[in-house]
Every structure is written in C-alpha cells, then in structure tokens.
Design an enzyme around this catalytic site. Structure first.
Site, mmCIF file in Angstrom:
data_model
loop_
_atom_site.group_PDB
_atom_site.id
_atom_site.type_symbol
_atom_site.label_atom_id
_atom_site.label_comp_id
_atom_site.label_asym_id
_atom_site.label_seq_id
_atom_site.Cartn_x
_atom_site.Cartn_y
_atom_site.Cartn_z
ATOM 1 N N HIS A 33 6.039 0.565 -5.231
ATOM 2 C CA HIS A 33 4.742 0.058 -5.671
ATOM 3 C C HIS A 33 3.706 1.172 -5.856
ATOM 4 C CE1 HIS A 33 3.032 0.583 -1.588
ATOM 5 N NE2 HIS A 33 4.242 0.235 -1.191
ATOM 6 N N ASP A 34 2.886 1.017 -6.873
ATOM 7 C CA ASP A 34 1.731 1.882 -7.123
ATOM 8 C C ASP A 34 2.100 3.304 -7.513
ATOM 9 O OD1 ASP A 34 -0.419 -0.085 -6.294
ATOM 10 O OD2 ASP A 34 0.692 0.056 -4.411
ATOM 11 N N GLY A 93 5.895 4.351 -1.978
ATOM 12 C CA GLY A 93 4.672 3.857 -2.577
ATOM 13 C C GLY A 93 3.630 4.923 -2.831
#
Length: 256
Positions: free
Chosen positions: A119-120, A137
């Site tokens: 994520h991200d 992340g």
C-alpha cells in the site's frame, strides 16, 4: 476479446482492443485502458485505473485492499501507467488514508513472478523488480531502478533512480541514485556504472557522479560535510544534483 468465462462487473470500464482471459475477475470501479492483455485467473479490484498496453499474467492480484491493520475500508485506489508487464502471482495493493490514499505505478515496468508492491508505494518508470522482490508500505522506487530477486525493502524506504540492489538484499535505509547495494542489511557496493553506460549518460556525467560517490562514501566525511562538498558540482551536473537532492531529503537516512 472478453472470454465468456471471465467476470466483468457492469460498472467496470474496458477500453478498445482489450483481451481478458477465462476465469479472470474484473471488479467494480476498475478502468482498463486500450490494448491491454489479461491472462486467465487474474483478479483486478477497484478503485483501480490501468493505462494502455499493459500485460497481466495469470494469478496476479491487482488492486486488492491492503494488508495494513489500520485499514478500515476507506475509499483508496491504485493507479497504473502504460506498457507494464505484470507476471504470474504478482500482488499490488491499493493505498491507505494514512498516506495519499493511493498506490501509484508508472510506465514500462517489469514485475517478475511473485513481486509484492504494498500500500501507498510509488514506483516510477522503467523499473525492474525480479522474482520475489517485495516492497513494504510507503516505499518509493525511482525511475530505472532494478531490485534483484528476493530483495526486501522496509516500509518508508526510498530507492533512488538508476539504483541497483543485489539478489536477497535487505534494504533498511534509503539507497541514493546510481548506487549499487547488497547485503543483509544492505551497504553501498559501488556505482551502477554499467546502467549509466547503457542509458547513454555522457562520460563527463559518469565521472561527476563517480566523484560524488567517492565524496559521500570514501572521503571519511559525515553526510552533512559531504552535502556541503557536493554543492558546487551539483550546479554543473544534473545527475550530481539528483544524487545530492536525494541525500539531502532522506528521512530514514542513507545506507552507509
């Protein structure tokens, strides 16, 4: 071009000349650009925007919600550029509201088998991630970087443009542009000189970056002292400027 055994949600937007193989699942909120090819058994969930000319192989999972315990179902998304190759069993997750609410992938990248992009993350253009390379992340990977097989990158780490990590590297701090890194944890192992040659950098620029590397890593200077010493060269060479700005902006600290 959509196999009768594939599932495409009515809300999904599919471009022209797109091939979708059997048992592939395209969920709500997915947009797929022109000339994409998706093999069988691919899962794409939204909100996800995929550009043109991408090739996604079997058993890849693209746009799934993240593996962050703080994630509570907030609307986040994944954005993928053009002409990427996403091989078997690759996993790419959407973002979280704790960052910019999106994971972003550039164009012309190659993600080999079992690559994981959490994520991200922000991945640039022309990046190669070899088999089983994984980035946690909030990791940023610059243009033309290469991550060797089974490289593991700690959350929030930044990998500079044209950097190179050896197979089985464990990256706990930022890797500056053009630097080759290896080890567990990684340490600098020299410059990605071959990569610079292949990408057409001038001999003058290659020498300038080599001097910058020696100033940072082989002159017994502190990082702060090296930053001061590199300031003049950065005014005359764009690659040294890139190198210097990366070091100056590092939050986790660079590998040493």
């Amino acid at each position: 071009m959509i196999d009768t055994l594939a599932f495409v949600h009515p809300d999904a937007k599919i471009g022209n000349n797109v091939t979708i193989g059997p048992w592939t699942y395209i969920g709500a909120g997915v947009e797929i650009g022109d000339d994409c090819w998706l093999s069988s058994h691919v899962v794409v969930k939204g909100p996800t925007i995929i550009g043109k000319g991408n090739r996604i192989f079997q058993f890849a999972s693209v746009g799934e919600e993240c593996q962050d315990k703080k994630y509570a179902g907030e609307p986040t998304r994944l954005i993928i550029g053009d002409n990427n190759v996403i091989r078997e069993n690759v996993t790419i997750h959407r973002g979280t509201v704790q960052d910019n609410s999106e994971t972003r992938i550039g164009s012309n990248n190659l993600f080999m088998n079992y690559v994981h992009i959490a994520h991200d993350c922000v991945v640039g253009d022309n990046v190669i991630m070899a088999n089983n390379a994984s980035i946690a992340g909030h990791v940023h990977v610059g243009d033309w970087a290469i991550l060797g097989g089974m490289t593991g990158v700690h959350q929030f780490v930044h990998i500079g443009a044209h950097a190179f990590t050896a197979g089985c590297s464990l990256v706990l701090q930022d890797v500056p542009p053009f630097v080759m890194a290896a080890g567990q944890p990684t340490i600098p192992r020299g410059l990605n000189s071959e990569g610079m040659k292949r990408r057409g950098f001038s001999k003058e620029s290659q020498l300038a970056v080599r001097r910058a590397y020696k100033t940072l890593y082989r002159s017994s200077l502190t990082v702060e002292e090296a930053i001061e010493a590199l300031a003049e060269d950065a005014q005359s060479d764009e690659q040294v400027k890139l190198f210097l700005e990366f070091v100056k902006s590092s939050n986790r600290g660079i590998i040493r």
